[in-house]
Scaffold this motif. Sequence first.
Motif, mmCIF file in Angstrom:
data_model
loop_
_atom_site.group_PDB
_atom_site.id
_atom_site.type_symbol
_atom_site.label_atom_id
_atom_site.label_comp_id
_atom_site.label_asym_id
_atom_site.label_seq_id
_atom_site.Cartn_x
_atom_site.Cartn_y
_atom_site.Cartn_z
ATOM 1 N N ASN A 178 37.208 74.756 5.649
ATOM 2 C CA ASN A 178 36.971 73.496 4.935
ATOM 3 C C ASN A 178 37.805 72.407 5.599
ATOM 4 O O ASN A 178 39.021 72.352 5.449
ATOM 5 N N ARG A 179 37.127 71.528 6.336
ATOM 6 C CA ARG A 179 37.821 70.534 7.151
ATOM 7 C C ARG A 179 37.996 69.178 6.477
ATOM 8 O O ARG A 179 38.550 68.261 7.079
ATOM 9 N N GLY A 180 37.491 69.030 5.268
ATOM 10 C CA GLY A 180 37.650 67.735 4.608
ATOM 11 C C GLY A 180 36.721 67.585 3.422
ATOM 12 O O GLY A 180 36.011 68.513 3.029
ATOM 13 N N GLU A 181 36.716 66.391 2.858
ATOM 14 C CA GLU A 181 35.871 66.102 1.702
ATOM 15 C C GLU A 181 34.402 66.037 2.125
ATOM 16 O O GLU A 181 34.078 65.770 3.279
ATOM 17 N N LEU A 182 33.521 66.262 1.183
ATOM 18 C CA LEU A 182 32.089 66.188 1.443
ATOM 19 C C LEU A 182 31.700 64.774 1.872
ATOM 20 O O LEU A 182 31.991 63.800 1.176
ATOM 21 N N PHE A 183 31.056 64.663 3.046
ATOM 22 C CA PHE A 183 30.623 63.358 3.588
ATOM 23 C C PHE A 183 31.773 62.348 3.542
ATOM 24 O O PHE A 183 31.652 61.246 3.014
ATOM 25 N N GLU A 184 32.879 62.741 4.094
ATOM 26 C CA GLU A 184 34.106 61.946 4.036
ATOM 27 C C GLU A 184 33.883 60.529 4.552
ATOM 28 O O GLU A 184 33.245 60.321 5.567
ATOM 29 N N ASP A 185 34.411 59.558 3.835
ATOM 30 C CA ASP A 185 34.334 58.131 4.201
ATOM 31 C C ASP A 185 32.920 57.573 4.203
ATOM 32 O O ASP A 185 32.674 56.485 4.728
ATOM 33 N N SER A 186 31.958 58.311 3.633
ATOM 34 C CA SER A 186 30.582 57.819 3.633
ATOM 35 C C SER A 186 30.328 56.798 2.541
ATOM 36 O O SER A 186 29.488 55.919 2.683
ATOM 37 N N GLY A 187 31.010 56.959 1.419
ATOM 38 C CA GLY A 187 30.774 56.062 0.293
ATOM 39 C C GLY A 187 29.480 56.328 -0.436
ATOM 40 O O GLY A 187 28.989 55.474 -1.188
ATOM 41 N N TYR A 188 28.880 57.510 -0.258
ATOM 42 C CA TYR A 188 27.641 57.848 -0.945
ATOM 43 C C TYR A 188 27.938 58.138 -2.418
ATOM 44 O O TYR A 188 28.457 59.199 -2.760
#
Length: 371
Positions: free
Chosen positions: A260-270
Amino acid sequence: MRGILVDDESLALRGLENQLRKLGGIEIVGTYRNPVEALEAAARSKPDVVFLDIEMPEVSGIEAALDFQDLSPSPQIVFVTAYEEYAVKAFELEALDYVLKPCRTERLALTLQRVAERLQATSDTPDELRKGAIRCLGRLQVEVGPNEFLAWRTAKAQELFAYLTLRAGQPVRKDVLVEILWPESDQKKAYTQLYTTIYQLRRTLEAARLPLRIVNSSNSYSLERNGMETDAEQWERQLPSEAEIASLALEDYEEKMILNRGELFEDSGYLWAEHERERLSSLWFHHAKRLAKRHDENNDAIMASTWYNRILQRFPYSEEIYFALMELYARLGERSLVEQHYSRLSAMTQSEYGTEPSAEVQTWYLNWKKE
């Protein structure tokens, strides 16, 4: 090569047919004024190319092109339009070509040459598909080779792919997609943008030779992944159950967690992904905390503090983790680190909530200071 022609204007249709027959090199297997009838016929005749008018009253050429792309094998699309702005749109859609009305014979000859070249290139291309990989944890990426990733034509194409990916093959109604991705556009423009984006995405996936396919069913779209899992799905699937955690070797637990390398869709703002993002984040928090405690119980203070600090990087407002680190450093006799983390915790609670740390933490800290 075999081709069909679609145009709601009978004169334009007849004129295009005559010009193509004179040029030769193409067998016209059907001419249609109704794109729905053309699609049904194309499913049987399997044309190599479709000459498709863009401006039609019932179904636009852009929308019809998406339906033609669902055929197997899918034909090449040549858009026919009377307007320059549609010609630009055709290039955005990665159509094979566009032809402006009234069609000139020499221009059609060039088009037929392009179709022939594309058909030859397609026949020379190996049929095998790449395995690929879909990364949703962290920044959205689709890996097509070693250190090679899919290039998104537009931000909306990327977002549409992300949304369909998250639905895991479930059909999504077109009106839902329009509302989510183009909420401020008028309906006609929004649907045109949807069809354009679907077309772009299809072409991108086809060019990458991935086992991913956008399917149009009635009034919905879905993404067939043909066995391709996302990294989020793979990570969640291999997580240990509560009963397995105690007996799982720490090295194995670590190996599972670092996927797990990070949040889901990181920095996407979706905003539409917020619920799933929070669910996966909470799951990671739970297991990361369990892993840190396991290290602590094994008297591995370095790894325990490493994981607690990793948690703080993702959950900087978690008083529970600050407190766990303070207790760990207190047992190790690292007084300066206890002071440092209490100071950071106090600054965080004041900045974010306008309060001091909880009474429990304050009491513990004051008692520790007296030691």
